[in-house]
Design a protein around this motif. Structure first.
Motif, PDB file in Angstrom:
ATOM      1  N   PRO A 111       0.813  -1.231   0.000  1.00  0.00           N
ATOM      2  CA  PRO A 111       0.000   0.000   0.000  1.00  0.00           C
ATOM      3  C   PRO A 111       0.843   1.275   0.000  1.00  0.00           C
ATOM      4  N   LYS A 112       1.953   1.279   0.746  1.00  0.00           N
ATOM      5  CA  LYS A 112       2.825   2.445   0.782  1.00  0.00           C
ATOM      6  C   LYS A 112       3.486   2.677  -0.571  1.00  0.00           C
ATOM      7  N   LEU A 113       3.878   1.572  -1.214  1.00  0.00           N
ATOM      8  CA  LEU A 113       4.518   1.683  -2.516  1.00  0.00           C
ATOM      9  C   LEU A 113       3.539   2.222  -3.556  1.00  0.00           C
ATOM     10  N   LYS A 114       2.305   1.741  -3.520  1.00  0.00           N
ATOM     11  CA  LYS A 114       1.296   2.220  -4.468  1.00  0.00           C
ATOM     12  C   LYS A 114       0.970   3.688  -4.228  1.00  0.00           C
ATOM     13  N   ALA A 115       0.947   4.085  -2.963  1.00  0.00           N
ATOM     14  CA  ALA A 115       0.691   5.488  -2.638  1.00  0.00           C
ATOM     15  C   ALA A 115       1.810   6.373  -3.172  1.00  0.00           C
ATOM     16  N   LEU A 116       3.027   5.881  -3.088  1.00  0.00           N
ATOM     17  CA  LEU A 116       4.184   6.612  -3.601  1.00  0.00           C
ATOM     18  C   LEU A 116       4.096   6.766  -5.122  1.00  0.00           C
ATOM     19  N   GLN A 117       3.711   5.689  -5.793  1.00  0.00           N
ATOM     20  CA  GLN A 117       3.575   5.732  -7.243  1.00  0.00           C
ATOM     21  C   GLN A 117       2.461   6.679  -7.677  1.00  0.00           C
ATOM     22  N   GLU A 118       1.396   6.717  -6.913  1.00  0.00           N
ATOM     23  CA  GLU A 118       0.286   7.608  -7.225  1.00  0.00           C
ATOM     24  C   GLU A 118       0.672   9.072  -7.000  1.00  0.00           C
ATOM     25  N   ARG A 119       1.424   9.336  -5.943  1.00  0.00           N
ATOM     26  CA  ARG A 119       1.783  10.714  -5.599  1.00  0.00           C
ATOM     27  C   ARG A 119       2.696  11.337  -6.651  1.00  0.00           C
ATOM     28  N   TYR A 120       3.634  10.543  -7.189  1.00  0.00           N
ATOM     29  CA  TYR A 120       4.620  11.093  -8.124  1.00  0.00           C
ATOM     30  C   TYR A 120       4.430  10.561  -9.546  1.00  0.00           C
ATOM     31  N   LYS A 121       3.218  10.181  -9.897  1.00  0.00           N
ATOM     32  CA  LYS A 121       2.987   9.593 -11.214  1.00  0.00           C
ATOM     33  C   LYS A 121       3.269  10.562 -12.355  1.00  0.00           C
ATOM     34  N   ASP A 122       3.185  11.858 -12.077  1.00  0.00           N
ATOM     35  CA  ASP A 122       3.440  12.868 -13.113  1.00  0.00           C
ATOM     36  C   ASP A 122       4.880  13.357 -13.122  1.00  0.00           C
ATOM     37  N   ASP A 123       5.710  12.796 -12.263  1.00  0.00           N
ATOM     38  CA  ASP A 123       7.120  13.198 -12.180  1.00  0.00           C
ATOM     39  C   ASP A 123       7.983  11.933 -12.137  1.00  0.00           C
ATOM     40  N   PRO A 124       8.273  11.338 -13.303  1.00  0.00           N
ATOM     41  CA  PRO A 124       8.999  10.061 -13.343  1.00  0.00           C
ATOM     42  C   PRO A 124      10.354  10.105 -12.643  1.00  0.00           C
ATOM     43  N   GLN A 125      11.072  11.198 -12.796  1.00  0.00           N
ATOM     44  CA  GLN A 125      12.392  11.294 -12.172  1.00  0.00           C
ATOM     45  C   GLN A 125      12.283  11.276 -10.647  1.00  0.00           C
TER      46      GLN A 125
END
Length: 248
Positions: free
Chosen positions: A57-71
């Motif tokens: 869940p933490k990893l998915k939240a991280l991916q969702e938070r920065y989905k527009d900033d790949p770097q």
């Protein structure tokens, strides 16, 4: 150096053939010894990957938070993996370790093992490829070779699919690799297929066992947390009603 390694693999096979009088069983024994030797590393990696399932869940939240900033997402994910001591390519290590043996066995079967080497008559010719058997032998003789080709490809795919937190890109890569391995298995000596099927089957069973154990541990932890959580009691305060007074 490589020729020495080929001689080493061939000598080990010859030693076990002298004990069991079957080249296929000798390959199985060598495969089991290799997996036992690798077990401490594979167990560590598989437990680490199973542990990551709890943090999904933490990893998915991280991916969702920065989905527009790949770097930034890549930086945060590397930080996340580092903090949780997780190697995202750890699941590939068993394959990389086995590759020298895999390639050496391929060459040994092609150049040194006698042509009549067999595996308990299930695979009568370990030095022949399924494609060669298909064009030269009856269908009933070919069927076991076909089964091993299918297992060869599918057991390349399954370990990647059962890894916790495997994303879409990893799954697509696993499918592409599985298809490639199907073709490679079709033209490889049957002894190589035997080695890979035994080794990969061992790895799949080991990973499923660890995943199940980790799941039970997680469920036990959740139950323990619930047992110590304070019980919330919904208290409804009764409204005091005015009683009618008696008239004097």
């Amino acid at each position: 150096m490589w020729n020495w390694f080929l001689d080493f693999i061939y000598s080990i096979l010859q030693f076990f053939v002298g004990l069991v009088s079957d080249w296929g069983i000798a390959i199985v024994i060598v495969t089991v010894i290799l997996r036992l030797f690798m077990m401490p590393l594979t167990l560590k990696q598989q437990k680490s990957m199973a542990q990551m399932q709890k943090l999904s869940p933490k990893l998915k939240a991280l991916q969702e938070r920065y989905k527009d900033d790949p770097q930034r997402l890549n930086e945060e994910m590397m930080k996340f993996y580092s903090e949780n001591k997780f190697n995202p390519i750890g699941g590939c290590l068993p394959i990389l370790i086995q590759m020298p043996v895999f390639i050496a066995l391929f060459q040994v079967l092609r150049t040194r093992v006698p042509g009549d080497a067999s595996f308990m008559q299930i695979l009568p010719w370990l030095t022949q490829s399924p494609s060669a058997i298909f064009t030269s032998q009856p269908l009933l003789t070919f069927i076991p070779y076909l089964i091993f080709v299918i297992l060869f490809g599918s057991l390349t795919l399954i370990p990647m699919l059962i890894q916790p937190n495997s994303d879409k890109n990893m799954k697509y890569m696993a499918i592409a690799m599985s298809l490639m391995m199907l073709w490679f298995g079709w033209v490889s000596p049957a002894g190589v297929l035997l080695f890979w099927v035994i080794s990969s089957g061992w790895g799949v069973i080991q990973q499923l066992t660890i995943n199940k154990k980790m799941k039970l541990e997680t469920e036990a932890e959740l139950e323990a947390q619930k047992a110590f959580e304070p019980v919330e009691v919904d208290v409804v305060r009764r409204v005091k009603k005015n009683r009618p007074r008696k008239k004097n």
